[in-house]
Scaffold this motif. Structure first.
Motif, PDB file in Angstrom:
ATOM      1  N   GLY A   1       0.611  -1.463  -0.261  1.00 32.76           N
ATOM      2  CA  GLY A   1      -0.527   0.048   0.098  1.00 32.76           C
ATOM      3  C   GLY A   1       0.651   1.100   0.133  1.00 32.76           C
ATOM      4  N   ALA A   2       0.233   2.094   0.831  1.00 34.55           N
ATOM      5  CA  ALA A   2       1.489   3.159   1.324  1.00 34.55           C
ATOM      6  C   ALA A   2       2.250   3.288   0.658  1.00 34.55           C
ATOM      7  CB  ALA A   2       0.935   4.360   2.084  1.00 34.55           C
TER       8      ALA A   2
ATOM      9  N   PRO B   1       0.343  12.702  10.107  1.00 41.86           N
ATOM     10  CA  PRO B   1       1.262  12.595   9.411  1.00 41.86           C
ATOM     11  C   PRO B   1       2.113  11.908   8.212  1.00 41.86           C
ATOM     12  CG  PRO B   1       1.103  14.402  10.692  1.00 41.86           C
ATOM     13  CD  PRO B   1       0.096  13.323  10.794  1.00 41.86           C
ATOM     14  N   ALA B   2       2.169  10.615   9.454  1.00 37.46           N
ATOM     15  CA  ALA B   2       3.259   9.877   9.103  1.00 37.46           C
ATOM     16  C   ALA B   2       2.825   9.079  10.420  1.00 37.46           C
ATOM     17  CB  ALA B   2       4.908  10.694   9.129  1.00 37.46           C
ATOM     18  N   ALA B   3       3.807   7.181   9.170  1.00 39.65           N
ATOM     19  CA  ALA B   3       3.893   5.861  10.050  1.00 39.65           C
ATOM     20  C   ALA B   3       4.427   5.287  10.128  1.00 39.65           C
ATOM     21  CB  ALA B   3       2.261   4.889   8.915  1.00 39.65           C
ATOM     22  N   LEU B   4       5.120   4.558  11.044  1.00 43.19           N
ATOM     23  CA  LEU B   4       6.077   3.293  11.341  1.00 43.19           C
ATOM     24  C   LEU B   4       5.204   1.848  10.781  1.00 43.19           C
ATOM     25  CD1 LEU B   4       8.818   2.501  12.446  1.00 43.19           C
ATOM     26  CD2 LEU B   4       7.862   2.248  14.699  1.00 43.19           C
ATOM     27  N   ILE B   5       6.548   1.053  10.610  1.00 46.61           N
ATOM     28  CA  ILE B   5       5.846  -0.347   9.977  1.00 46.61           C
ATOM     29  C   ILE B   5       6.849  -1.148  11.494  1.00 46.61           C
ATOM     30  CG2 ILE B   5       5.105  -2.297   8.903  1.00 46.61           C
ATOM     31  CD1 ILE B   5       3.446   0.065   8.759  1.00 46.61           C
TER      32      ILE B   5
ATOM     33  N   THR C   1      -2.360  14.653   3.114  1.00 50.58           N
ATOM     34  CA  THR C   1      -1.506  14.466   4.450  1.00 50.58           C
ATOM     35  C   THR C   1      -0.617  13.960   5.146  1.00 50.58           C
ATOM     36  OG1 THR C   1      -4.099  14.547   5.378  1.00 50.58           O
ATOM     37  CG2 THR C   1      -4.071  16.463   4.483  1.00 50.58           C
ATOM     38  N   GLY C   2      -1.021  12.346   4.703  1.00 55.51           N
ATOM     39  CA  GLY C   2      -0.013  11.700   4.887  1.00 55.51           C
ATOM     40  C   GLY C   2      -0.622  10.402   4.820  1.00 55.51           C
ATOM     41  N   VAL C   3      -0.962   9.200   6.201  1.00 54.92           N
ATOM     42  CA  VAL C   3      -1.264   7.922   5.324  1.00 54.92           C
ATOM     43  C   VAL C   3      -2.593   7.762   6.262  1.00 54.92           C
ATOM     44  CG1 VAL C   3      -0.365   5.627   6.352  1.00 54.92           C
ATOM     45  CG2 VAL C   3       1.210   7.936   6.206  1.00 54.92           C
ATOM     46  N   LEU C   4      -3.118   7.380   5.501  1.00 50.67           N
ATOM     47  CA  LEU C   4      -4.600   6.421   5.573  1.00 50.67           C
ATOM     48  C   LEU C   4      -4.364   4.863   6.085  1.00 50.67           C
ATOM     49  CD1 LEU C   4      -7.469   6.663   6.891  1.00 50.67           C
ATOM     50  CD2 LEU C   4      -7.673   6.744   4.437  1.00 50.67           C
ATOM     51  N   ALA C   5      -4.930   4.651   7.395  1.00 49.34           N
ATOM     52  CA  ALA C   5      -4.793   3.078   7.732  1.00 49.34           C
ATOM     53  C   ALA C   5      -6.324   2.882   7.604  1.00 49.34           C
ATOM     54  CB  ALA C   5      -4.395   2.699   8.919  1.00 49.34           C
ATOM     55  N   THR C   6      -6.521   1.348   7.247  1.00 50.41           N
ATOM     56  CA  THR C   6      -8.040   1.050   6.972  1.00 50.41           C
ATOM     57  C   THR C   6      -8.205  -0.351   7.825  1.00 50.41           C
ATOM     58  OG1 THR C   6      -8.276   2.436   5.112  1.00 50.41           O
ATOM     59  CG2 THR C   6     -10.058   1.371   5.785  1.00 50.41           C
TER      60      THR C   6
END
Length: 390
Positions: free
Chosen positions: A117-118, A229-233, A214-219
């Motif tokens: 994804g993103a 605005p940001a994500a860490l996996i 604006t960043g990241v969307l988690a569904t």
């Protein structure tokens, strides 16, 4: 013993092996090859002191440059290994050069798992090179979405929350740290994070990550959404076995080695996160991903290369520091194990794990003396089982 021993991977397993070779009196060449640009460092500090920028660089290093030179270890940083040629005893380096070896140790470590994804504003954290972009993303946006409430996810959440970043954590399991600790301890950590402003959402099965303006969307699969605005996996790591597999070595979940760290080709050994070592006590191969295990395996692999008698395999153990609370864990935890819990109802700070009446694991919060005693009992039990099965 003389000749040339090449070690691929300059993490703690490889670096410890190099030092152990010298400590055991090996006088031949030792070449330590690492893809990272700097010298070996203390990786557990990445999610804590290095991320928080509270540790001076010398304290983060395993050894100074002068020490590696004094040990006559040929440390080659920013150097990858492209291929192994077991039939002729050579490795091909990233600059195209061929380097011969008499014995080869693979300590190639692991890489973070990723989600599809993103692609923009999505980070992983494995080494020091990942710290600067993660810090910038967290501070620029003021908030961070973390996917995964294992050790890395929880430690990063604690570190950044302490620096004023708003953190939300999504976890697929029922409680934080559920691969390491029982539910009661996981619930304690959920409350600990909540007390510091971090919300951990459990039982979240993600459907996808999407880039947004604006960043990241988690569904999630149930339709819930979270944005930042940001994500860490931070959902675990995959052992780096490609190099070994391409050379024809046996691999599964790791490079398969025997109890003496010997791989399936003569003269080749493996240790650390990339190695799946045969455990006589369990009768199967197992892979460990903790700093202490990699360190002890580096010692054992070096001694095996030199033909020195190996000490008994160490009981796997690790630790975590979050909000000044010290967690230690050792051994195994599996569904159906019996748990003997000590401590207050809202803080189960000592848990003994029993299987068929035998001690197989321990979890301690701020109780180091009891932890050490329990770990010694587990080690004695494992040695007894290994002896009975031989």
């Amino acid at each position: 013993m003389t000749g040339r021993i090449v070690i691929v991977g300059s993490g703690v397993a490889g670096a410890t092996a190099a030092k152990t070779l010298r400590r055991e009196g090996y006088s031949g060449e030792v070449v330590l090859v690492g893809a990272e640009s700097g010298p070996p460092y203390r990786r557990p500090m990445v999610s804590k002191e290095i991320l928080a920028a509270t540790a001076a660089e010398p304290r983060t290093l395993l050894e100074s440059a002068d020490t590696w030179a004094a040990l006559d270890i040929d440390l080659r940083t920013a150097t990858g290994v492209e291929a192994i040629e077991p039939d002729v005893g050579k490795v091909r380096l990233s600059d195209g050069a061929m380097l011969g070896y008499d014995q080869l140790l693979l300590a190639t470590g692991a890489r973070p798992r990723r989600l599809p994804g993103a692609a923009r504003n999505v980070h992983t954290l494995r080494g020091v090179a990942d710290v600067k972009p993660l810090r910038a993303a967290a501070f620029d946006g003021g908030s961070l979405l973390i996917v995964g409430a294992g050790l890395i996810g929880c430690e990063v959440a604690a570190t950044l929350a302490g620096l004023g970043v708003r953190v939300t954590v999504l976890h697929a399991g029922p409680t934080p740290l559920d691969r390491l600790v029982p539910a009661a301890v996981g619930e304690y950590y959920r409350r600990l994070h909540a007390d510091h402003g971090v919300r951990i959402h459990t039982d979240v099965l993600l459907d996808r990550l999407d880039d947004t303006d604006t960043g990241v969307l988690a569904t999630a699969v149930d339709g819930r959404t979270w944005s930042a605005p940001a994500a860490l996996i931070a959902i675990g790591a995959t052992p780096n076995t490609d190099l070994a597999a391409a050379a024809g070595l046996a691999v599964a979940d790791g490079i398969l080695v025997d109890e003496c760290h010997r791989a399936s080709a003569p003269g080749i050994f493996a240790a650390g996160d990339a190695a799946a070592r045969f455990d006589p006590a369990l009768g199967t191969h197992r892979r460990e991903e903790h700093w202490n295990s990699a360190q002890s395996q580096g010692v054992a692999a070096a001694k095996a290369i030199l033909g020195v008698e190996l000490p008994p395999a160490e009981v796997p153990w690790g630790w975590s520091a979050q909000y000044g609370v010290n967690l230690q864990f050792a051994g195994d935890l599996a569904p159906g194990d019996d748990l003997v819990v000590d401590g207050a109802a809202d803080r189960p700070d000592l848990v003994h794990v029993l299987r068929d009446g035998r001690p197989v694991g321990v979890i301690a919060i701020g109780r180091p003396a009891e932890f050490r005693s329990a770990r010694a009992r587990i080690a004695a039990e494992r040695e007894s089982r290994a002896g009975a099965s031989s």
